[in-house]
Design a protein around this motif. Sequence first.
Motif, PDB file in Angstrom:
ATOM      1  N   THR A   5      49.423  92.625  -3.435  1.00 46.69           N
ATOM      2  CA  THR A   5      48.280  93.415  -2.599  1.00 46.69           C
ATOM      3  C   THR A   5      48.535  91.980  -1.164  1.00 46.69           C
ATOM      4  OG1 THR A   5      46.253  91.326  -3.336  1.00 46.69           O
ATOM      5  CG2 THR A   5      46.695  94.036  -3.814  1.00 46.69           C
ATOM      6  N   LEU A 155      47.899 103.269  -3.525  1.00 50.63           N
ATOM      7  CA  LEU A 155      47.712 101.296  -3.160  1.00 50.63           C
ATOM      8  C   LEU A 155      48.678 100.789  -4.078  1.00 50.63           C
ATOM      9  CD1 LEU A 155      44.179 101.935  -3.573  1.00 50.63           C
ATOM     10  CD2 LEU A 155      45.519 101.337  -1.354  1.00 50.63           C
ATOM     11  N   CYS A 178      43.901  98.200   0.634  1.00 55.83           N
ATOM     12  CA  CYS A 178      42.790  98.981   0.043  1.00 55.83           C
ATOM     13  C   CYS A 178      41.972  98.628   1.711  1.00 55.83           C
ATOM     14  CB  CYS A 178      41.657  99.295  -0.963  1.00 55.83           C
ATOM     15  SG  CYS A 178      40.516 100.358  -0.569  1.00 55.83           S
ATOM     16  N   CYS A 179      41.957  97.603   1.481  1.00 56.02           N
ATOM     17  CA  CYS A 179      40.572  96.404   2.629  1.00 56.02           C
ATOM     18  C   CYS A 179      41.629  96.823   3.262  1.00 56.02           C
ATOM     19  CB  CYS A 179      40.845  95.440   2.365  1.00 56.02           C
ATOM     20  SG  CYS A 179      42.385  94.071   1.926  1.00 56.02           S
ATOM     21  N   GLU A 182      40.616 100.213   4.896  1.00 57.74           N
ATOM     22  CA  GLU A 182      38.665 100.113   5.896  1.00 57.74           C
ATOM     23  C   GLU A 182      38.652  99.566   6.775  1.00 57.74           C
ATOM     24  OE1 GLU A 182      37.393  97.966   1.911  1.00 57.74           O
ATOM     25  OE2 GLU A 182      37.316  99.806   0.283  1.00 57.74           O
ATOM     26  N   GLN A 195      34.859 107.044  -1.010  1.00 58.58           N
ATOM     27  CA  GLN A 195      36.294 106.849  -1.470  1.00 58.58           C
ATOM     28  C   GLN A 195      35.764 106.312  -2.764  1.00 58.58           C
ATOM     29  OE1 GLN A 195      36.664 103.316   1.403  1.00 58.58           O
ATOM     30  NE2 GLN A 195      37.470 101.676  -0.838  1.00 58.58           N
ATOM     31  N   THR A 197      39.419 105.177  -5.686  1.00 56.28           N
ATOM     32  CA  THR A 197      40.215 104.591  -6.474  1.00 56.28           C
ATOM     33  C   THR A 197      40.367 105.005  -8.135  1.00 56.28           C
ATOM     34  OG1 THR A 197      39.537 102.471  -6.870  1.00 56.28           O
ATOM     35  CG2 THR A 197      40.702 102.659  -4.511  1.00 56.28           C
ATOM     36  N   LEU A 256      44.043 106.245  -4.130  1.00 62.28           N
ATOM     37  CA  LEU A 256      43.043 106.178  -3.392  1.00 62.28           C
ATOM     38  C   LEU A 256      42.549 107.459  -2.335  1.00 62.28           C
ATOM     39  CD1 LEU A 256      40.708 104.108  -1.778  1.00 62.28           C
ATOM     40  CD2 LEU A 256      42.637 104.425  -0.274  1.00 62.28           C
TER      41      LEU A 256
END
Length: 264
Positions: A5, A155, A178-179, A182, A195, A197, A256
């Motif tokens: 990530t 993701l 994901c961040c 967002e 939302q 996942t 996601l």
Amino acid sequence: MSLSTAQPLLPPEADWPAKVARAFSRAASRYDTLASAQRHIGESLWRGLPGTAQHILDLGCGTGYWSQRLAARYPTAHVTGLDIAPGMLEHAQARHGDTITWQLGSAESLPLPAESLDLVFSNLAIQWCRDSLAVMEALYRVLAPGGQAFITTLLPGTLSEIAFAWQRPDAVLKTPACCVLEAAISKSGLLSLKQSTWMETFFYPDFKAVMASIKGVGAQVARPNATLTRADLAAAAARFEQFREPRGLPVSYHCLSLQLEKPR
């Protein structure tokens, strides 16, 4: 599709969109026979769609599978199927005809009028885009106030078994964390209504079938110095065997799902 990530951005090649378009154009003729995983994931999105819609975009339409289903579900609506790959659009038009509008274009700069859509459907497409904010801003621009976008994307952690088997960080596509998504949604002005996942795992009888499932849906883009020998293939297959379960060799998708709305 990455194990880490820490690197949310996709590869920095200037010709990345062209590479993606070529890969999916080449895959068009066999996509539908190998896209069972993609279809299964899309069903989760399909179940949550609204009861009515008049101006609909299937974003990343591929061979038009979902475009046709949208046209049948909303028989009075105007449906547009948009894709970056000309070969996919040719296949879609040949199969489904001209009752659906087929449009060449990118999710990062949608070639559609402002506030012209009340529904966007996008199943496993935007993970191929390098600029998540551009995607969300494009959606904000083309959605009418109150219009909604229903999206599935991937993701980090997707295809982790394949990344391990090849022992190369560039073996699978890097997807935004994901961040990152967002933050892009928030900055674009869109509202996130729902939302979720989850992990999906699909099983294949052998390594050849695993790789066919990836190549057959265009999910592999040629990279520099990527020449592989028979020894490389054998070593990757042996590493993948470490994951074997009674149902076969697993391939994991970290999914996601998003329901977004443009404020009224």
